[in-house]
Design an enzyme around this catalytic site. Structure first.
Site, short mmCIF file in Angstrom:
data_model
loop_
_atom_site.label_atom_id
_atom_site.label_comp_id
_atom_site.label_asym_id
_atom_site.label_seq_id
_atom_site.Cartn_x
_atom_site.Cartn_y
_atom_site.Cartn_z
N LYS A 101 50.45 -14.72 36.81
CA LYS A 101 49.49 -12.82 36.72
C LYS A 101 49.83 -12.45 38.28
O LYS A 101 49.86 -12.98 39.01
CB LYS A 101 48.09 -13.38 36.20
CG LYS A 101 47.24 -13.50 36.94
CD LYS A 101 45.91 -13.86 36.01
CE LYS A 101 44.88 -14.52 36.57
NZ LYS A 101 43.54 -14.63 36.12
N TYR B 271 42.28 5.79 64.20
CA TYR B 271 41.46 6.75 63.04
C TYR B 271 39.25 6.20 63.51
O TYR B 271 39.24 5.79 63.27
CB TYR B 271 41.71 6.39 61.91
CG TYR B 271 42.92 7.67 61.48
CD1 TYR B 271 43.36 8.65 61.94
CD2 TYR B 271 44.12 7.07 61.08
CE1 TYR B 271 44.40 9.70 61.35
CE2 TYR B 271 44.99 7.21 60.40
CZ TYR B 271 45.59 8.51 60.62
OH TYR B 271 46.44 8.80 59.42
#
Length: 387
Positions: free
Chosen positions: A47, A273
């Protein structure tokens, strides 16, 4: 020429690359099968695009390693595997809506049921099929998610599945909540699961019983029953979050990038940032073109290290969408084009998904599953490219 591990079309170097050794997946499956009890089989869970490794490639490698069937979480994942040519028996373990049922049935996948209304919907959709749809009934013994907690309801669901020609009762299952940590609760779950299994087997002796995930498979032979569902371990990650080598597991994935730029930083110069890193002495900052858009968690900023030239360098400043920055100091001979390893080995140094996860307070599952589709996957067999 940049040296990030592979080149793309026209020889252009890749800003980020996940290389997956399918032979390692094969060996991990073979190693897990070695410890299976009795006639238990192994179902490989692929999955979430094979836990970030690539669903179809992981499925094929697992089958080559001796897995007898494949499991996914969604109907769309089953459909995608069929489109990629995976022909093995498929189990969809998750919830399926009415709109998703056609995908599941077209994929000829086994379904999981715990509710009679779903059984009725599946039977109605299956009546036009040439063969009955295979169904496993799930008892919730303590996970608290899908499945019914009511033993009687689970038996009623099983009877509803078995009573009509459109569906075939083939399995009984549960899922352990704490197999990676609290074994006492696993035994509580086994005590709840046992009477359900015994009641079903009296009437349906051919059903396949399964409960174990990777952690239970490795730690508790009594959970193996007829089938184990192994996910994280087939990729060479430790389900207990420690060192895969302790379990004789071989990590199948390495994640690399390269140094795009190196610039001097003087005291007071920042990187990234928010100026979360500000140099307090002369140093150099290396910019690596991989970021949270590629799956590098923002929590790695200021807490993790990456590998260059067989040495470790701290990731400083905020992780941005497309870049991270490293403090490489003044002495190391680091230049644009140098390979950077986020997961994998470089010289005598090695960085595992488990080590990264511990640094940022998460689990190895999240580290590998987070690698985004923007990062190309390259498949090889012990260094030799696959077809």
């Amino acid at each position: 020429a940049f040296a990030c591990g592979a080149s793309g079309p026209g020889g252009v170097s890749l800003r980020a690359l996940a290389r997956v050794n399918v032979a390692a997946i094969e060996r991990n499956v073979a190693r897990l099968r070695r410890d299976l009890q009795g006639a238990a089989e192994l179902c490989a869970v692929v999955k979430a695009d094979g836990y970030g490794h690539g669903g179809a490639a992981a499925a094929r490698a697992a089958l080559d390693g001796g897995a007898s069937r494949i499991a996914v979480a969604t109907a769309q994942e089953a459909d995608a595997l069929r489109r990629e040519g995976v022909e093995a028996r498929l189990l969809i373990m998750g919830a399926i809506s009415a709109d998703e049922l056609p995908y599941a049935l077209n994929a000829h996948a086994d379904l999981v049921a715990w509710d009679e209304s779903f059984v009725d919907a599946a039977a109605a959709a299956a009546r036009v099929r040439e063969r009955p749809v295979r169904v496993h009934v799930k008892l919730d013994t303590g996970m608290g998610r899908l499945g019914t907690r009511d033993h009687g309801q689970a038996l009623a669901v099983a009877e509803r599945v078995a009573e009509g020609p459109a569906l075939e009762l083939v399995g009984a299952m549960t899922h352990f909540a704490t197999a990676d940590e609290d074994l006492e609760f696993v035994f509580c779950q086994l005590e709840r699961f046992g009477p359900f299994v015994e009641a079903l087997r009296r009437h349906y002796p051919a059903i396949t019983v399964h409960a174990a995930n990777s952690a239970a498979m490795l730690r508790l032979p009594e959970t193996h029953f007829d089938l184990v569902r192994c996910g994280i371990a087939i990729y060479g990650c430790d389900p207990m979050g420690e060192d895969p080598g302790l379990r004789e597991l071989e990590p199948a994935l390495e994640l690399t990038s390269y140094v795009a730029a190196v610039k001097p930083a003087q005291p007071g110069d920042g990187a990234g940032y928010g100026r979360r890193f500000v140099a307090d002495e002369p140093t150099r900052i290396a910019t690596v073109p991989i970021g949270y858009g590629d799956g590098v968690r923002r929590a790695c900023g200021g807490s993790c290290e990456l590998l260059i030239g067989g040495a470790r360098y701290p990731l400083v400043g905020a992780v941005s969408m497309d870049n991270v920055t490293l403090d490489v100091g003044l002495e190391a001979a680091i230049a644009p084009g140098d390979r950077v390893t986020l997961i994998g080995s470089d010289g005598d140094e090695r960085q595992t998904a488990e080590a990264l996860a511990r640094r940022i307070g998460t689990i190895n599952y999240e580290i590998v599953c987070a690698i985004s589709s923007r990062v190309p996957r390259q498949y090889h067999r012990d260094g030799e490219p696959t077809r």
